[in-house]
Scaffold this active site. Structure first.
Site, PDB file in Angstrom:
ATOM      1  N   HIS B 240      -6.684  14.282  38.294  1.00 22.71           N
ATOM      2  CA  HIS B 240      -5.239  14.434  38.480  1.00 22.71           C
ATOM      3  C   HIS B 240      -4.766  13.487  39.585  1.00 22.71           C
ATOM      4  O   HIS B 240      -5.032  13.716  40.762  1.00 22.71           O
ATOM      5  CB  HIS B 240      -4.905  15.882  38.862  1.00 22.71           C
ATOM      6  CG  HIS B 240      -3.446  16.130  39.098  1.00 22.71           C
ATOM      7  ND1 HIS B 240      -2.979  17.018  40.042  1.00 22.71           N
ATOM      8  CD2 HIS B 240      -2.348  15.619  38.507  1.00 22.71           C
ATOM      9  CE1 HIS B 240      -1.655  17.017  40.027  1.00 22.71           C
ATOM     10  NE2 HIS B 240      -1.243  16.189  39.107  1.00 22.71           N
ATOM     11  N   ASN B 335       5.065  12.995  34.766  1.00 17.44           N
ATOM     12  CA  ASN B 335       6.342  12.505  35.333  1.00 17.44           C
ATOM     13  C   ASN B 335       6.711  11.198  34.646  1.00 17.44           C
ATOM     14  O   ASN B 335       6.156  10.152  34.997  1.00 17.44           O
ATOM     15  CB  ASN B 335       6.189  12.198  36.831  1.00 17.44           C
ATOM     16  CG  ASN B 335       6.090  13.426  37.699  1.00 17.44           C
ATOM     17  OD1 ASN B 335       6.296  14.545  37.251  1.00 17.44           O
ATOM     18  ND2 ASN B 335       5.782  13.219  38.965  1.00 17.44           N
ATOM     19  N   PRO B 383      -3.243  21.683  34.415  1.00 16.33           N
ATOM     20  CA  PRO B 383      -4.116  22.118  35.511  1.00 16.33           C
ATOM     21  C   PRO B 383      -3.503  23.275  36.292  1.00 16.33           C
ATOM     22  O   PRO B 383      -2.277  23.347  36.443  1.00 16.33           O
ATOM     23  CB  PRO B 383      -4.213  20.867  36.392  1.00 16.33           C
ATOM     24  CG  PRO B 383      -2.993  20.079  36.101  1.00 16.33           C
ATOM     25  CD  PRO B 383      -2.551  20.416  34.713  1.00 16.33           C
ATOM     26  N   GLY B 384      -4.372  24.146  36.761  1.00 13.55           N
ATOM     27  CA  GLY B 384      -3.908  25.246  37.613  1.00 13.55           C
ATOM     28  C   GLY B 384      -4.254  24.933  39.057  1.00 13.55           C
ATOM     29  O   GLY B 384      -4.348  23.776  39.451  1.00 13.55           O
ATOM     30  N   MET B 386      -6.926  25.247  42.459  1.00  5.67           N
ATOM     31  CA  MET B 386      -8.359  24.919  42.513  1.00  5.67           C
ATOM     32  C   MET B 386      -9.284  26.138  42.539  1.00  5.67           C
ATOM     33  O   MET B 386     -10.494  25.982  42.473  1.00  5.67           O
ATOM     34  CB  MET B 386      -8.650  24.000  43.689  1.00  5.67           C
ATOM     35  CG  MET B 386      -8.338  24.591  45.027  1.00  5.67           C
ATOM     36  SD  MET B 386      -8.702  23.353  46.288  1.00  5.67           S
ATOM     37  CE  MET B 386      -7.711  23.945  47.627  1.00  5.67           C
ATOM     38  N   SER B 390      -7.642  26.219  34.582  1.00  4.52           N
ATOM     39  CA  SER B 390      -6.736  25.246  33.973  1.00  4.52           C
ATOM     40  C   SER B 390      -6.761  25.493  32.470  1.00  4.52           C
ATOM     41  O   SER B 390      -7.644  26.197  31.971  1.00  4.52           O
ATOM     42  CB  SER B 390      -7.204  23.820  34.279  1.00  4.52           C
ATOM     43  OG  SER B 390      -7.122  23.571  35.670  1.00  4.52           O
ATOM     44  N   HIS B 409       3.591  21.926  32.820  1.00  7.02           N
ATOM     45  CA  HIS B 409       2.607  20.971  33.333  1.00  7.02           C
ATOM     46  C   HIS B 409       1.627  21.555  34.332  1.00  7.02           C
ATOM     47  O   HIS B 409       0.686  20.885  34.727  1.00  7.02           O
ATOM     48  CB  HIS B 409       3.304  19.771  33.955  1.00  7.02           C
ATOM     49  CG  HIS B 409       3.689  19.949  35.406  1.00  7.02           C
ATOM     50  ND1 HIS B 409       4.446  20.990  35.847  1.00  7.02           N
ATOM     51  CD2 HIS B 409       3.404  19.205  36.498  1.00  7.02           C
ATOM     52  CE1 HIS B 409       4.613  20.879  37.157  1.00  7.02           C
ATOM     53  NE2 HIS B 409       3.993  19.809  37.580  1.00  7.02           N
TER      54      HIS B 409
END
Lengths: 140, 486
Positions: B240, B335, B383-384, B386, B390, B409
């Site tokens: 990411h 984005n 993604p979630g 850490m 995700s 997102h």
């Protein structure tokens, strides 16, 4: 006359902002810049080993404030310069001339805290009431 | 106290809430928020309604100012916002893309299992951390010249692949094949180039990360198999990051330039951060050419990082690339603004779709997705935080019909960075992650506290809403076992 408080940090969910004070606009602009670098590192660890001259023209006072801070973000990101002190030499609605003092970032000496992507117009405020109060939100 | 939003929004169904144009004078279309009732409390408290309403002022906006369930308060546009404007008489806004142009996610499969990787997770995380430059102020290992940077802007991922960083099939498995058309290096300022040069091939700081993940749950085994995800316990890699200082400077430059265009074209806006220009004007075209340059820089950046990650895995597990099977599943932008065609009232209309903290979610059969996915739909990577999980999902026809082919997102922040740092210590965050079996290596302890799982919404709630609303469908859930933070 000097203001007791130079700046304070403003919390914002995704980002972070500053409120800077000054008896006049020049001092408030200098304190806003100090506030910006206090987000990036501990200013006490920075020496005045070099300086950069900055000369900006913008459409109005708000643009000038955003451009000023973005110019400093640029110097940090492109040249690795940490500024700690600022002299605002000239300032009117559309023009700013200033000198920033600091040194190159060195990871054995400076703790780098928050990366600042840019200053934004979001919730930007320039208030005059017994001196100046500026509010700027940064994208970080 | 939190139910005041009930007086403002109109409930369409359990997952759709409309902000009528009467909410704020100047809105030319209503707002539409995808959310559950319980999540609306937080969205309202954050004043995100105001930003959804402000976006509805943009000239040429079509149907709705949209908000995904991970919406949170941004600057100008909300993060999690989607807005489509007509190319013929609408505007493009750099604020609708954001500072980190083509911040995105790349997902890679492996033949490794959790068992195999757990025994070597410390050396793997250390090797990845050493091999991939990350953190504030870090510089890349790529020493590109100014002329080479110009090539990166126009070529995207292919620039890296041609120099031995990655495989041709990585390009195929990337949105826009890793190269957005219309990029022009002469529309990018010297300042942006100076910021961009040393940062090519760096992960950066803030919310950017590299994650070694394990498949934890499968919702659609057939679709997962098409992606190369065969079973629970399989190890995946998630990258990411975005366009670094290069994209930030381009956004700053064009917010300024388009701020002047707003006056020139007589556009009425409630927030200067929404600065925009007609899509078809010289200013609008210049922004899109510079934005595409940053998008291509970001894809090249992720391409380098993938290459070094493959090297690190090969070294730590002492296996060949064929044995490791590290094939790229997909790479998406979070984005971006894209010119896309949609059916509006029975006519095909060319629209400029702004996705700011939103993912493209094209359905099965769409010509713009890789052939291998035409039978199932475009992979959507969400993604979630850490510490939790995700998701991998698929784009749908419902997204085409309702959200201009877009979905959520990520998790979306719950706590400000300051609040997270005040309530949590980086070392404690690392310890509690270790207790959950997650090895973390971060450039700074402060960034670890700021990015702690508790600072984020639960991404499973977000994904559940988009799944129930039908704008993307869940395929798999993953959980992290190793994380690199800048």
């Amino acid at each position: 006359m000097t203001m007791t408080k130079e700046f304070e940090i403003l919390d914002h969910t995704a980002d972070v902002g500053i409120i800077a004070y000054g008896v006049d606009l020049k001092q408030a602009f200098a304190n806003a810049a100090k506030g910006l670098f206090s987000l990036i590192t501990n200013l006490g660890d920075v020496d005045e080993a070099l300086h950069r001259d900055i000369d900006l023209t913008a459409a109005d006072e708000e643009s000038l404030l955003v451009d000023w801070l973005n110019e400093l973000v640029y110097y940090f990101d492109a040249e690795g310069i940490l500024f700690k002190r600022f002299e605002i030499i000239e300032l009117n609605d559309t023009h700013l001339k200033a000198r920033g003092y600091g040194e190159k970032a060195d990871n054995t000496k400076h703790e780098l805290k928050t990366g600042v992507k840019a200053a934004t117009y979001h919730m930007l405020k320039i208030e005059k009431n017994n001196g100046y109060r500026l509010q700027v939100i940064f994208d970080i | 106290m939190t139910s005041r939003w009930k007086e403002i929004v109109k409930k369409i169904d359990d997952y759709r809430w409309e902000i009528p144009t009467s909410y704020k004078e100047g809105m030319s279309v209503p707002g539409l928020i995808f959310s559950s009732e319980s999540m609306l409390d937080h969205i309202f408290e954050e004043h995100a309604f105001e930003q959804v309403a402000n976006v509805a002022f943009l000239p040429g906006i079509v149907r709705y100012s949209l908000a995904m369930p991970d919406i949170h308060w941004g600057y100008g546009f909300p993060i999690g916002g989607v807005a489509a404007t007509r190319v013929k008489d609408g505007v493009v806004s750099p604020g609708g893309v954001g500072f980190d142009i083509n911040c995105g996610v790349r997902l890679v499969r492996t033949n490794l299992t959790e068992e195999e990787v757990r025994t070597r997770i410390e050396p793997l995380v250390n090797e990845l951390f050493c091999n991939i430059p990350s953190g504030l102020g870090s510089e890349g290992k790529i020493r590109a010249s100014g002329k080479e940077l110009d090539e990166v802007m126009v070529m995207g991922s292919r620039w890296a692949v041609e120099r031995g960083y990655g495989l041709p099939e990585d390009i195929v498995a990337t949105e826009e094949s890793g190269c957005m058309k219309g990029a022009r290096a002469d529309k990018v300022s010297a300042k942006a180039k100076k910021r961009g040069l040393p940062q090519l091939g760096t992960l950066g700081s803030g919310n950017h990360f590299l994650e070694v993940a394990v498949v934890d749950e499968l919702y659609d085994r057939d679709a997962a198999r098409v992606m190369g995800i065969e079973d629970l316990g399989q190890v995946l890699l998630l990258i990411h990051t975005g366009s670094r200082g290069f994209g930030h400077q381009i956004c700053s430059d064009y917010v300024e330039l388009l701020g002047q265009a707003v006056k020139k074209y007589g556009i009425n806006l409630p927030d200067r951060q929404l600065a925009c220009a007609p899509v078809d004007s010289p200013e609008g075209k210049d922004y899109l050419a510079a934005m595409a340059s940053a998008a291509n820089y970001a894809w090249t950046n992720r391409q380098f990082i993938l290459h070094w990650a493959r090297e690190s895995f090969a070294k730590v597990f002492n296996k060949s690339q064929a044995e490791l099977g590290m094939r790229q599943i997909y790479d998406v932008c979070h984005n971006i603004a894209k010119i896309e065609n949609y059916d509006i009232d029975g006519k095909t209309e060319k629209l400029c779709v702004h996705r700011k903290g939103a993912t493209r979610a094209f359905p099965a059969g769409h010509p713009d997705i890789p052939e291998v996915y035409r039978g199932i739909g475009q992979p959507v990577l969400i993604p979630g935080d850490m510490g939790r999980y995700s998701f991998v999902a698929l784009g749908t026809e419902a997204a085409m019909a309702e959200t201009f082919g877009s979905t959520c997102h990520g998790a979306g922040r719950l706590k400000s960075r300051g609040a997270a740092k005040r309530s949590l210590k980086g070392a404690d965050v690392a310890r509690s992650l270790a207790a959950k079996g997650i090895t973390v290596k971060a450039g700074s302890m402060a960034s670890l506290a700021e990015e702690a799982p508790q600072a984020y919404k639960d991404v499973s709630e977000v994904v559940e809403i988009t799944h129930q609303a039908g704008i993307s469908l869940k395929v798999a859930k993953t959980r992290p076992i190793g994380v690199i933070k800048g």
